[in-house]
Scaffold this motif. Structure first.
Motif, PDB file in Angstrom:
ATOM      1  N   ALA A  18       0.829  -1.206   0.000  1.00 24.43           N
ATOM      2  CA  ALA A  18       0.000   0.000   0.000  1.00 24.43           C
ATOM      3  C   ALA A  18       0.864   1.256   0.000  1.00 24.43           C
ATOM      4  N   GLU A  19       1.965   1.229   0.728  1.00 27.39           N
ATOM      5  CA  GLU A  19       2.857   2.386   0.785  1.00 27.39           C
ATOM      6  C   GLU A  19       3.455   2.685  -0.584  1.00 27.39           C
ATOM      7  N   ARG A  20       3.708   1.639  -1.378  1.00 28.69           N
ATOM      8  CA  ARG A  20       4.333   1.817  -2.690  1.00 28.69           C
ATOM      9  C   ARG A  20       3.330   2.026  -3.814  1.00 28.69           C
ATOM     10  N   GLU A  21       2.158   1.365  -3.753  1.00 26.50           N
ATOM     11  CA  GLU A  21       1.295   1.256  -4.917  1.00 26.50           C
ATOM     12  C   GLU A  21      -0.067   1.921  -4.782  1.00 26.50           C
ATOM     13  N   THR A  33      -0.463  12.515  -0.858  1.00 22.92           N
ATOM     14  CA  THR A  33       0.504  11.507  -0.458  1.00 22.92           C
ATOM     15  C   THR A  33      -0.185  10.496   0.440  1.00 22.92           C
ATOM     16  N   VAL A  34       0.477   9.367   0.664  1.00 20.25           N
ATOM     17  CA  VAL A  34      -0.134   8.252   1.388  1.00 20.25           C
ATOM     18  C   VAL A  34       0.632   7.982   2.673  1.00 20.25           C
ATOM     19  N   LEU A  35      -0.119   7.718   3.735  1.00 20.62           N
ATOM     20  CA  LEU A  35       0.432   7.335   5.033  1.00 20.62           C
ATOM     21  C   LEU A  35      -0.246   6.033   5.442  1.00 20.62           C
ATOM     22  N   VAL A  36       0.533   5.024   5.821  1.00 16.72           N
ATOM     23  CA  VAL A  36      -0.001   3.699   6.130  1.00 16.72           C
ATOM     24  C   VAL A  36       0.293   3.354   7.583  1.00 16.72           C
ATOM     25  N   ALA A  37      -0.688   2.748   8.242  1.00 17.89           N
ATOM     26  CA  ALA A  37      -0.527   2.281   9.623  1.00 17.89           C
ATOM     27  C   ALA A  37      -1.234   0.936   9.757  1.00 17.89           C
ATOM     28  N   ARG A  38      -1.054   0.306  10.898  1.00 13.05           N
ATOM     29  CA  ARG A  38      -1.669  -1.006  11.105  1.00 13.05           C
ATOM     30  C   ARG A  38      -2.205  -1.134  12.526  1.00 13.05           C
ATOM     31  N   GLN A  39      -3.216  -2.012  12.666  1.00 13.43           N
ATOM     32  CA  GLN A  39      -3.809  -2.347  13.960  1.00 13.43           C
ATOM     33  C   GLN A  39      -4.296  -1.102  14.700  1.00 13.43           C
ATOM     34  N   THR A  49      -5.074  -2.908   8.490  1.00 11.68           N
ATOM     35  CA  THR A  49      -4.280  -1.894   7.774  1.00 11.68           C
ATOM     36  C   THR A  49      -5.140  -0.670   7.519  1.00 11.68           C
ATOM     37  N   ILE A  50      -4.555   0.497   7.729  1.00 13.20           N
ATOM     38  CA  ILE A  50      -5.232   1.762   7.445  1.00 13.20           C
ATOM     39  C   ILE A  50      -4.374   2.556   6.472  1.00 13.20           C
ATOM     40  N   VAL A  51      -4.995   3.043   5.418  1.00 18.07           N
ATOM     41  CA  VAL A  51      -4.321   3.905   4.441  1.00 18.07           C
ATOM     42  C   VAL A  51      -4.945   5.292   4.532  1.00 18.07           C
ATOM     43  N   GLU A 206       2.792  -7.649  -5.506  1.00 17.47           N
ATOM     44  CA  GLU A 206       1.883  -7.137  -6.521  1.00 17.47           C
ATOM     45  C   GLU A 206       0.465  -7.539  -6.153  1.00 17.47           C
ATOM     46  N   ALA A 207      -0.503  -6.711  -6.546  1.00 21.65           N
ATOM     47  CA  ALA A 207      -1.900  -6.990  -6.212  1.00 21.65           C
ATOM     48  C   ALA A 207      -2.787  -6.634  -7.393  1.00 21.65           C
TER      49      ALA A 207
END
Length: 351
Positions: A18-21, A33-39, A49-51, A206-207
């Protein structure tokens, strides 16, 4: 070589993908821009996962308030602080709880140097240092289920129904391991049609989008499901469902609080719940794209529950490790924590 992808490893791979794609179906706007976190989540619901899709310049302005999160009390103060000196009770809207807690938040904000305070005629006056930016654009929630069997699908379906009814996130997704079949098995499960489906190859990182989500009405009142109807022996509903409506302002405040926690933690904070001071702990980046926690004693991707002081293979770092090429304040474990912290800070411009 195959990347270890148990449920925890799969979660970390989803975060890195998610951070890359992100986003998976269209280019990201230049100003976003994107910021990713978890739990993270609420008392009633936690997401894997939270985007966060963020305004790039506003996110840079958010750095003025430091790397630590602003909780609900601090947000109430800094978001409403006036541009000129003013008595705090006149400047701030009533919080809905006693003013003494507001005063405590004012002192905490001043200690963190994100608010100016002074006393005039025995009254506390406040003035903002910076306007709090509107940096959060969209919040996306992803549930990670690498191996989705029937029982897991039923539980996941209930969780996603809650997410859709509450509409706290702009989109909800399910990420599952890609099988290569013509029709991914997850599509045959009874999941809400509003939820998107991602088939992730954790080895190639990849997804593909197997089902596109619907945008949820985050600006409308949400429906919080409190109790689902029971079933009688003949399969019919034996009791009524219980639910309550959630005000849009409450939803907006909750979204911002989640975003603040995500800003503080990111997803590489897993090392903070493990024992990097163990001689067997290491980070391995087999594909050059991501460093995953690895245990040299059992040869697997590490998890927080397994990597603890109660682990039978736990061995503290030998003191001699801290006397050669490593900084005097710590050994390899400290260095690994700094590496992950540096990578986390790259996602928070302006710090």
């Amino acid at each position: 070589m195959t990347v270890e992808a148990g449920e925890f490893g799969f979660e970390l791979r989803t975060c890195r993908w998610a951070e890359r794609e992100w986003p998976p179906h269209e280019p990201l706007a230049r100003a976003t821009t994107v910021l990713v976190a978890r739990q993270l989540g609420t008392r009633r619901r936690r997401w894997d996962t939270i985007v966060l899709e963020c305004d790039r310049e506003a996110l840079r302005q958010r750095a003025n308030f430091g790397p630590e999160r602003l909780d609900s009390d601090l947000l109430h103060v800094v978001r409403n602080a006036p541009a000129e000196w003013e008595y705090y009770r006149d400047a701030l809207p009533h919080p809905g709880y006693p003013w003494r807690y507001v005063r405590e938040a004012i002192h905490r904000a001043a200690d963190r140097d994100v608010l100016e305070t002074r006393k005039r005629s025995n009254r506390i006056e406040i003035r903002r240092k910076w306007a709090y930016p509107d940096w959060l654009e969209r919040l996306i929630a992803i549930e990670n289920k690498p191996d989705l069997d029937a029982s897991a699908a039923r539980a996941l379906g209930t969780q996603l129904e809650y997410d859709v009814a509450m509409a706290l996130a702009d989109e909800v997704w399910v990420a599952t391991r890609e099988t290569g079949e013509r029709v991914e098995p997850v599509l045959l499960e009874d999941l809400p049609i509003q939820a998107g489906v991602l088939a992730l190859d954790p080895d190639a990182l990849e997804a593909s989008v197997e089902w596109y989500p619907r945008s949820l009405a985050v600006d409308d009142p949400g429906t919080r499901i409190l109790e689902r109807p029971g079933r009688s022996t003949d399969g019919r509903n034996a009791s009524a469902a219980r639910f309550e409506y959630v005000d849009p302002d409450e939803k907006a405040a909750t979204r911002l609080e989640i975003a603040e926690r995500a800003y503080e933690r990111g997803w590489r904070s897993f090392v903070e719940t493990m024992r990097p001071d163990c001689r067997h702990f290491e980070l391995r980046a087999r594909d050059g794209l991501q460093a995953l926690p690895h245990c040299g004693a059992n040869g697997t991707c590490q998890t927080a529950s397994a990597c603890s002081g109660s682990c039978p293979d736990f061995e503290p770092e030998p003191p001699i490790w801290r006397t050669h090429d490593w900084p005097i304040e710590g050994g390899p474990g400290k260095r690994l924590k700094r590496v992950l912290e540096e990578r986390r800070e790259r996602r928070r411009p302006g710090l």
